[in-house]
Design an enzyme around this catalytic site. Sequence first.
Site, mmCIF file in Angstrom:
data_model
loop_
_atom_site.group_PDB
_atom_site.id
_atom_site.type_symbol
_atom_site.label_atom_id
_atom_site.label_comp_id
_atom_site.label_asym_id
_atom_site.label_seq_id
_atom_site.Cartn_x
_atom_site.Cartn_y
_atom_site.Cartn_z
ATOM 1 N N LYS A 125 2.764 9.786 8.119
ATOM 2 C CA LYS A 125 2.036 9.588 9.186
ATOM 3 C C LYS A 125 2.424 9.947 10.827
ATOM 4 C CE LYS A 125 -0.939 5.701 7.783
ATOM 5 N NZ LYS A 125 -0.640 5.261 6.458
ATOM 6 N N ASP A 147 9.449 2.429 1.790
ATOM 7 C CA ASP A 147 7.808 3.165 2.376
ATOM 8 C C ASP A 147 8.121 2.970 3.694
ATOM 9 O OD1 ASP A 147 5.585 4.214 3.104
ATOM 10 O OD2 ASP A 147 4.376 3.538 1.119
ATOM 11 N N PHE A 175 0.876 -1.186 -0.075
ATOM 12 C CA PHE A 175 0.002 0.002 -0.109
ATOM 13 C C PHE A 175 0.854 1.106 -0.056
ATOM 14 C CE2 PHE A 175 -2.312 3.710 1.716
ATOM 15 C CZ PHE A 175 -3.562 3.511 1.051
HETATM 16 C C1 LIG Z 1 -0.843 5.530 4.888
HETATM 17 C C2 LIG Z 1 0.235 4.976 4.022
HETATM 18 C C3 LIG Z 1 0.537 5.647 2.800
HETATM 19 C C4 LIG Z 1 -0.330 6.785 2.333
HETATM 20 O O1 LIG Z 1 -0.332 7.947 3.250
HETATM 21 P P1 LIG Z 1 -1.520 8.964 3.125
HETATM 22 O O2 LIG Z 1 -0.852 10.075 4.372
HETATM 23 O O3 LIG Z 1 -2.815 8.456 3.406
HETATM 24 O O4 LIG Z 1 -1.282 9.708 1.897
HETATM 25 C C5 LIG Z 1 1.439 5.098 2.181
HETATM 26 N N1 LIG Z 1 2.195 4.233 2.546
HETATM 27 C C6 LIG Z 1 2.119 3.254 3.530
HETATM 28 C C7 LIG Z 1 2.772 2.272 3.868
HETATM 29 C C8 LIG Z 1 0.807 3.823 4.471
HETATM 30 O O5 LIG Z 1 0.622 3.110 5.317
#
Ligand SMILES: *Cc1c(COP(=O)(O)O)cnc(C)c1O
Length: 397
Positions: free
Chosen positions: A243, A214, A127
């Site tokens: 986050k 990520d 994701f």
């Molecule tokens: C939540 C998340 C995103 C997206 O972040 P947003 O601030 O909602 O755009 C991308 N990568 C990972 C691993 C995430 O958990």
Amino acid sequence: MTHLMNTYARLPVAFVRGEGVWLWDQSGKRYLDALAGIAVNTLGHGHPALVKAIEEQARRLIHVSNLYRIAEQEKLADKLAAISAMDNAFFCNSGAEANEAAITIARLYGKGRDIENPAIIVMEKAFHGRTLATLTATGSRKVQAGFEPLVSGFVRVPFNDLASVRLVAGGNRNVVAVLVEPIQGESGVNPASAEYLRGLREICDRQGWLLMADEVQCGLARTGKWFAFQHAGISPDVVALAKGLAGGVPIGACLARGIAANTFKPGNHGSTFGGNPLACAAALATLDTIEREGLIENAERIGALIRGELAAALAGVAGVAEIRGRGLMIGIELERPCGALAARALEEGLLINVAADNVIRLLPPLVMNEAEGRELVGRLASLVREFLVQSAAAAHG
Ligand SMILES: *Cc1c(COP(=O)(O)O)cnc(C)c1O
């Protein structure tokens, strides 16, 4: 609700106040927060150091734009470079944007190597966000469905499978980078093995590819190190953050090292809000508080306590498949879909989340103490037992 677009199936509660790991709703009912706004409220709710930093910065200066130097942004970049061993940072406002920056760096890097159509290897069940490029990079048809045509330039491989990456390396001359979550979050807390991350580093070095982590969910002290990639002893070329970085104030960051750090030139990328004084002051206070209060060690210790106590409390309970994770990023996989558990837990004053249909996901604030960890386990274990007994009974008519 009628004037909101219909993008979330929201639970029927609105919180009005928070303190530490606790939230209160309009009626005064108290909830134990084991989700932290999806790994955002690093310091819990209402932490005095964060509130003070936001108050003082808001009084002094909220926003000026990146047309000028921003002292707080430069200081935050210094701090992030120091804890990550990366060279520099680009600031934006979300995880998706941090990954967009990573993707654009990879493409520019490829162009610099005379690759006309650069491609990025991405993982099954990944994701990476909800922009068009990041939802394309995401390994979930549910996230992509309806938004075709998707963005080109991604090659998908199974997660934790080096052989597949080697196969692509042997046959695809367009690849310029690998994008991977060191611990996949949305697909149910699936850790990449240390051998896998080290293997990816080796392949990327050999091929001249960028390794891009990520760490939007797993990063920033949650797993018992500043960054989850540090457990494998590797150094990526690019790291995406968001986050938990500013404890709840929106911010994203893309960190880079070496050649990747020198890819952007003025005009290549930008963000109006990205790295504004308010967000950066909040991030600096968050990182400073994590250090001052020993929250990296706390995440490690309380996470181990929760996993251990959960394993004991659920030992021999039919229907529990696995308890996994690192630090305060924990998944409890059940053998059946358990989406209904989040609403049931809410009734009992507990905030949890269910990922991938059958994985209970815990992402508590890093300030959670031992008593609160034990209370979480006590409440959750009885909910899981009750759920499994009832759903087994229902299944057998
Ligand atoms: C939540 C998340 C995103 C997206 O972040 P947003 O601030 O909602 O755009 C991308 N990568 C990972 C691993 C995430 O958990």
